[in-house]
Design a protein around this motif. Structure first.
Motif, mmCIF file in Angstrom:
data_model
loop_
_atom_site.group_PDB
_atom_site.id
_atom_site.type_symbol
_atom_site.label_atom_id
_atom_site.label_comp_id
_atom_site.label_asym_id
_atom_site.label_seq_id
_atom_site.Cartn_x
_atom_site.Cartn_y
_atom_site.Cartn_z
ATOM 1 N N ALA A 126 0.812 -1.217 0.000
ATOM 2 C CA ALA A 126 0.000 0.000 0.000
ATOM 3 C C ALA A 126 0.841 1.260 0.000
ATOM 4 O O ALA A 126 0.408 2.299 -0.477
ATOM 5 C CB ALA A 126 -0.938 0.003 1.206
ATOM 6 N N ILE A 127 2.032 1.218 0.573
ATOM 7 C CA ILE A 127 2.948 2.348 0.450
ATOM 8 C C ILE A 127 4.124 1.863 -0.368
ATOM 9 O O ILE A 127 4.846 0.955 0.023
ATOM 10 C CB ILE A 127 3.455 2.847 1.826
ATOM 11 C CG1 ILE A 127 2.292 3.211 2.742
ATOM 12 C CG2 ILE A 127 4.338 4.077 1.624
ATOM 13 C CD1 ILE A 127 2.737 3.768 4.086
ATOM 14 N N MET A 128 4.295 2.464 -1.497
ATOM 15 C CA MET A 128 5.395 2.103 -2.386
ATOM 16 C C MET A 128 6.431 3.206 -2.283
ATOM 17 O O MET A 128 6.090 4.392 -2.240
ATOM 18 C CB MET A 128 4.858 2.027 -3.806
ATOM 19 C CG MET A 128 5.590 1.092 -4.728
ATOM 20 S SD MET A 128 4.983 1.283 -6.394
ATOM 21 C CE MET A 128 3.440 0.409 -6.299
ATOM 22 N N PHE A 129 7.693 2.808 -2.256
ATOM 23 C CA PHE A 129 8.753 3.808 -2.119
ATOM 24 C C PHE A 129 9.733 3.613 -3.249
ATOM 25 O O PHE A 129 10.016 2.491 -3.645
ATOM 26 C CB PHE A 129 9.445 3.641 -0.767
ATOM 27 C CG PHE A 129 10.723 4.418 -0.639
ATOM 28 C CD1 PHE A 129 11.954 3.807 -0.854
ATOM 29 C CD2 PHE A 129 10.694 5.767 -0.314
ATOM 30 C CE1 PHE A 129 13.128 4.538 -0.752
ATOM 31 C CE2 PHE A 129 11.867 6.490 -0.206
ATOM 32 C CZ PHE A 129 13.087 5.873 -0.427
ATOM 33 N N GLY A 130 10.258 4.698 -3.777
ATOM 34 C CA GLY A 130 11.275 4.517 -4.802
ATOM 35 C C GLY A 130 11.732 5.828 -5.403
ATOM 36 O O GLY A 130 11.388 6.911 -4.919
ATOM 37 N N ASP A 131 12.486 5.695 -6.463
ATOM 38 C CA ASP A 131 13.094 6.853 -7.118
ATOM 39 C C ASP A 131 12.194 7.299 -8.264
ATOM 40 O O ASP A 131 12.058 6.605 -9.273
ATOM 41 C CB ASP A 131 14.484 6.465 -7.624
ATOM 42 C CG ASP A 131 15.179 7.611 -8.349
ATOM 43 O OD1 ASP A 131 16.250 7.363 -8.936
ATOM 44 O OD2 ASP A 131 14.653 8.742 -8.326
ATOM 45 N N LEU A 132 11.592 8.465 -8.112
ATOM 46 C CA LEU A 132 10.681 8.962 -9.142
ATOM 47 C C LEU A 132 11.432 9.351 -10.415
ATOM 48 O O LEU A 132 10.835 9.471 -11.478
ATOM 49 C CB LEU A 132 9.891 10.170 -8.612
ATOM 50 C CG LEU A 132 8.831 9.848 -7.567
ATOM 51 C CD1 LEU A 132 8.357 11.130 -6.888
ATOM 52 C CD2 LEU A 132 7.648 9.135 -8.198
ATOM 53 N N ASN A 133 12.738 9.591 -10.288
ATOM 54 C CA ASN A 133 13.506 9.976 -11.474
ATOM 55 C C ASN A 133 13.963 8.781 -12.293
ATOM 56 O O ASN A 133 14.464 8.945 -13.398
ATOM 57 C CB ASN A 133 14.748 10.782 -11.051
ATOM 58 C CG ASN A 133 14.412 12.240 -10.828
ATOM 59 O OD1 ASN A 133 13.281 12.656 -11.076
ATOM 60 N ND2 ASN A 133 15.375 13.006 -10.353
ATOM 61 N N ASP A 134 13.843 7.592 -11.734
ATOM 62 C CA ASP A 134 14.292 6.387 -12.451
ATOM 63 C C ASP A 134 13.079 5.796 -13.164
ATOM 64 O O ASP A 134 12.180 5.280 -12.523
ATOM 65 C CB ASP A 134 14.873 5.394 -11.440
ATOM 66 C CG ASP A 134 15.216 4.056 -12.064
ATOM 67 O OD1 ASP A 134 15.164 3.959 -13.316
ATOM 68 O OD2 ASP A 134 15.536 3.124 -11.311
ATOM 69 N N PRO A 135 13.069 5.859 -14.486
ATOM 70 C CA PRO A 135 11.867 5.401 -15.203
ATOM 71 C C PRO A 135 11.588 3.914 -15.029
ATOM 72 O O PRO A 135 10.469 3.466 -15.262
ATOM 73 C CB PRO A 135 12.166 5.733 -16.666
ATOM 74 C CG PRO A 135 13.628 5.955 -16.741
ATOM 75 C CD PRO A 135 14.109 6.350 -15.393
ATOM 76 N N ASN A 136 12.593 3.154 -14.593
ATOM 77 C CA ASN A 136 12.386 1.719 -14.452
ATOM 78 C C ASN A 136 11.991 1.301 -13.045
ATOM 79 O O ASN A 136 11.754 0.133 -12.802
ATOM 80 C CB ASN A 136 13.667 0.963 -14.839
ATOM 81 C CG ASN A 136 13.960 1.125 -16.314
ATOM 82 O OD1 ASN A 136 13.032 1.132 -17.121
ATOM 83 N ND2 ASN A 136 15.220 1.303 -16.662
ATOM 84 N N SER A 137 11.947 2.240 -12.108
ATOM 85 C CA SER A 137 11.609 1.845 -10.743
ATOM 86 C C SER A 137 10.127 1.509 -10.670
ATOM 87 O O SER A 137 9.314 1.964 -11.471
ATOM 88 C CB SER A 137 11.942 2.964 -9.763
ATOM 89 O OG SER A 137 11.082 4.063 -9.983
ATOM 90 N N GLU A 138 9.803 0.698 -9.672
ATOM 91 C CA GLU A 138 8.415 0.243 -9.518
ATOM 92 C C GLU A 138 7.472 1.436 -9.397
ATOM 93 O O GLU A 138 6.397 1.473 -9.993
ATOM 94 C CB GLU A 138 8.348 -0.632 -8.258
ATOM 95 C CG GLU A 138 7.006 -1.314 -8.063
ATOM 96 C CD GLU A 138 6.887 -1.921 -6.668
ATOM 97 O OE1 GLU A 138 7.791 -1.693 -5.827
ATOM 98 O OE2 GLU A 138 5.890 -2.598 -6.430
#
Lengths: 245, 407, 164
Positions: free
Chosen positions: A205-217
């Motif tokens: 329900a909470i997803m975390f990641g790099d918004l600048n990386d187009p391949n991140s979940e």
């Protein structure tokens, strides 16, 4: 031919071992220097995607995980809701006309144009290059102007003496604090405590990641679904996206 | 232009009245310092302020004093910049009152900080995007400029330059009050603030509060020291005060009318004007009624407006109304919940969606009052050791050429 | 007449100030004769050598700390030479005053000299300074931090060995 000259072999083994022992520090010394992490750069932009459709109970899990990780929780008997810090809270929403309900967690939205950073007189309220908004408590004077300015009311002022701080999370009376997006974990390549707790319970329900990386979940999710951000009209560009509100 | 024949002389300051005044002011200041120690030692949990209402009674007093400070300089500015020579004799007193009000206000503001021990940090590290940081320069600059201005008025050879200093001080205090109003006006997050009109509204308020405070100060010091205070100067200040009260009211009306027009702000307007409980009471009864309408009636009704007592009571009411206005703006603006999801009913453990509760606590009130006490203490001591007060403000002295007319 | 008495009083004042200055200097040196005991900061929990020589640390540790805190907090640089976690890793010791001697913290080490010099620090209002088992996983130090220290010691040993 069958009697191998073991003495020469032993000499070679010993020599090789000595060479390795002599050379090894030099070799590993290089990796030691590279073990320093950082600095954070704007190549990454950390963000979250929260699915408001998740069952309500997961938000309580998230709040408890944050309390345990960052040390801001208090015993029930000492609780003083008006002045106790709340880095993350579960907000319940109800449409007064239709009765429809939802709930979602609200924490520091780690805005790209944070109003709290604009108004801080000393520059204690700051945004790191990779988008994480923090309070530099070394220079915070406790004026609470950032708390006036935050549209999400996500900052807390420490109203009392603090004891038992987590070693990675210094906190003290008279300064302002808020969600750090578990920067101490993120810098080690881990996920924030709330995300990890939900993942352990089988929820994304909470997803975390790099918004600048187009391949991140998270980037793929944010490209696939239209997401909302709270008070997007203010133009502060929060890093926390929501689905299903 | 007539030569300025005003004689300035220190007051005697030896009577029992004077010493008991100083004593009481010292007690009030000590109470404020004690409150600060208590708040700093135990943390702000001992106050009424919380994570929802972060600025409370100390800020109400502090902002009031700071706003009044720039307004109190008006009399001096009018005499220097606009060459209204009737006000010249009061220029020195006006300058010291402005300094004293600012000192009192800043004292309260600094003592309420969560980390007042880090004041040096606040004065050495600046984020120039913050209006607070600009204000630190504006406030300290005000001290320097007004002190210089005061010195120029008092030092005979510098008097020809005092007009330039007066102009500089006038522009500076406009910037200062704009900065103070912008503290609130720049906050986009809160529906009760976020208005460009905050800055000019604060300027109008400063005119009104500053002059009201000054009128009370002049009346009391002249009556108790036995020096003559003529009707001419008193009635001139009275008329000015009437104009300033009207101006401040005008900006308040425009602010609320504009907000009422926008559906976006209807929630906060309904809160302040109708169902805000204490805030609605303070707005209508104290700010508008006691602080605007009633003083205007007192000032311009011949029966009361031509007596020193009537004018002083009107000024006191303006101050009470002003404090209420600050309370409604500062505390009321925070009490109304942030609209995270406009149109939705919202609830949480952090009081989202609910009107935030606040009650002033004793340490806060004592701290706020100590600011006023510090202001009065500075003026009381200054008029004893410096020649700031003209020996006479009788009509003949103020305007030797005046024909006695009904003011 | 008046200027003469003014000169006289200023001269006396000057002598008094000089005497005060010399006197306090004398008193300071007498402290080393044993009036106030010199501080004895606790021996480090591990490690033979700090990241800088002792006299360099004594003179400059606050500069290192002040710049390091900005590097770590504001820029996100972790694990380098003056990292606070490095300090804690070696210098955190147990003390009967802290949690009954059960927890290793930095406090007793810093307090020893700071109370002698009467320089108050507010670090521990916020920082716990506590070392916990597996600090490598609790802090933001890289996982091979302990190995790094071992290698550094080994390297030093080999270098000193080669010189013999």
């Amino acid at each position: 031919m069958n009697a191998v000259d073991t003495s020469r072999r032993n000499l070679l083994k010993g020599g090789a071992a000595a060479a390795i022992v002599t050379l090894a520090p030099g070799v590993t010394l290089q990796t030691v220097q590279a073990a320093v992490t950082g600095p954070a750069t704007n190549a990454k932009r950390w963000g979250m995607l929260i699915d408001a459709n998740a069952p309500e109970g997961v938000w309580d899990l998230a709040v408890d995980a944050c309390k345990a990780e960052q040390g801001w929780g208090k015993d029930e008997k000492d609780a003083n809701p008006a002045t106790d810090p709340q880095w993350i809270r579960k907000v319940s929403i109800k449409d007064p006309k239709t009765g429809a309900k939802a709930s979602l967690p609200v924490m520091c939205q780690h805005c790209a144009n944070p109003p709290c950073v604009d108004v801080c007189p000393t520059g204690a309220s700051m945004k790191r290059e990779d988008g994480i908004v923090l309070v530099d408590k070394h220079i915070c004077i406790g004026c609470r102007y950032c708390m006036m300015a935050c549209p999400y009311s996500c900052r807390s002022f420490v109203h009392e003496d603090v004891h038992g701080q987590r070693p990675h999370m210094p906190r003290g009376k008279g300064t302002v604090e808020s969600c750090t997006m578990c920067v101490h974990r993120v810098d080690k390549g881990q996920k924030p405590a709330c995300v990890e707790a939900l993942n352990k319970a089988g929820s994304n329900a909470i997803m975390f990641g790099d918004l600048n990386d187009p391949n991140s979940e998270i980037s793929r999710a944010v490209s696939k679904y239209v997401t909302q951000r709270i008070r997007a009209d203010l133009g502060v560009e929060p890093g926390v996206h929501y689905r299903g509100i | 232009m007539a030569v300025d024949t005003t004689v300035y002389k220190e007051i005697e300051g030896t009577g029992g009245d004077y010493y008991s005044l100083v004593g009481w002011l010292a007690v009030m200041i000590a109470a404020g310092l004690g409150s600060t120690y208590y708040m700093e030692h135990h943390g702000h949990v001992v106050t009424g302020m919380s994570n929802a209402i972060v600025w409370g009674t100390p800020h109400v007093f502090a902002v009031f004093l700071i706003v009044a400070a720039s307004g109190a300089l008006n009399i001096a500015s009018i005499s220097s910049v606009f060459s209204k020579y009737h006000y010249k004799p009061l220029a020195r007193l006006s300058a010291i009152t402005a300094l004293a009000l600012l000192a009192g206000g800043l004292m309260v503001l600094v003592l309420d900080l969560g980390r007042p021990d880090r004041l040096i940090v606040a004065m050495t590290k600046y984020n120039f995007k913050s209006i607070f940081a600009w204000n630190i320069y504006l406030y300290t600059g005000f001290f320097v400029i007004v002190l210089t201005y005061l010195w120029m008025m008092m030092e005979r050879r510098m008097v020809p330059h005092s007009k330039k200093a007066g102009l500089f001080a006038f522009v500076w205090r406009l910037a200062l009050t704009t900065g103070t109003g912008s503290i609130f006006g720049f906050l986009v997050a809160r529906p009760g603030y976020d208005a460009a009109i905050m800055a000019p509204m604060f300027i109008a308020m400063s005119f009104s509060f500053g002059l009201a405070f000054f009128i009370i100060l002049v009346s009391v010091t002249y009556k108790t020291s036995g020096r003559p205070l003529g009707d001419l100067i008193l009635f001139k200040m009275r008329n000015l005060l009437g104009v300033f009260i009207a101006a401040a009211f005008y900006f308040t009306v425009v602010q609320h009318l504009t907000n009422l027009y926008a559906a976006e702000h209807s929630g906060v307007e309904a809160f302040i004007l109708m169902d805000g409980g204490i805030y609605t009471f303070l707005f209508w009864v104290v700010q508008v009624g006691l602080g605007t309408v009633f003083p205007m009636a007192l000032l311009f009704n011949p029966a009361t407006g031509r007596t020193c007592q009537g004018i002083v009571i009107a000024s006191l009411l303006v101050i009470v109304g002003g404090l209420a206005q600050m309370y409604v703006i500062i505390v009321g603006g925070q009490a109304f919940p942030l609209q995270l999801f406009p149109g939705m009913e919202v609830s949480s453990s952090f009081f989202d969606g609910a009107v935030h509760a606040y009650a002033p606590s004793l340490p806060e009130v004592l701290l706020g009052l100590s600011g006023i006490a510090m202001t009065l203490m500075i003026v009381t001591v200054a008029i004893k050791y410096l020649p700031l007060m003209p020996t006479s403000l009788s009509d003949a002295k103020v305007d030797p050429h005046h024909a006695s007319k009904d003011a | 007449m008046r200027s003469a008495s003014r000169i006289l009083s200023l001269t006396i004042l000057g002598f008094v100030l000089i005497a005060f200055g010399i006197g306090s200097g004398l008193m300071a040196t007498s402290a080393q004769a044993g009036e106030v005991p010199l501080p004895k900061p606790a021996k480090a929990f591990k490690g033979e050598q700090c990241v800088e020589p002792t006299d360099v640390m004594r003179r400059n540790h606050f500069e290192f700390l002040k710049h390091q805190r900005d590097e770590t907090l504001r820029e996100g640089i972790r694990g380098n030479k003056y990292s606070l976690n490095e300090c804690i890793d070696c210098h955190a010791v147990t003390s009967p005053d802290v949690a009954g001697g059960k927890v290793r913290t930095l406090k007793p080490f810093c307090a020893e000299c700071h109370s002698y010099a009467a320089v108050s620090i507010d670090c521990f209002q916020c920082h716990s300074g506590a070392a916990q088992p597996g600090i490598g996983s609790q802090s933001a130090l890289p996982a091979d931090h302990a190995d790094k220290a071992l290698v550094a010691a080994l390297e030093k040993h080999l270098n000193t060995g080669a010189k013999q």
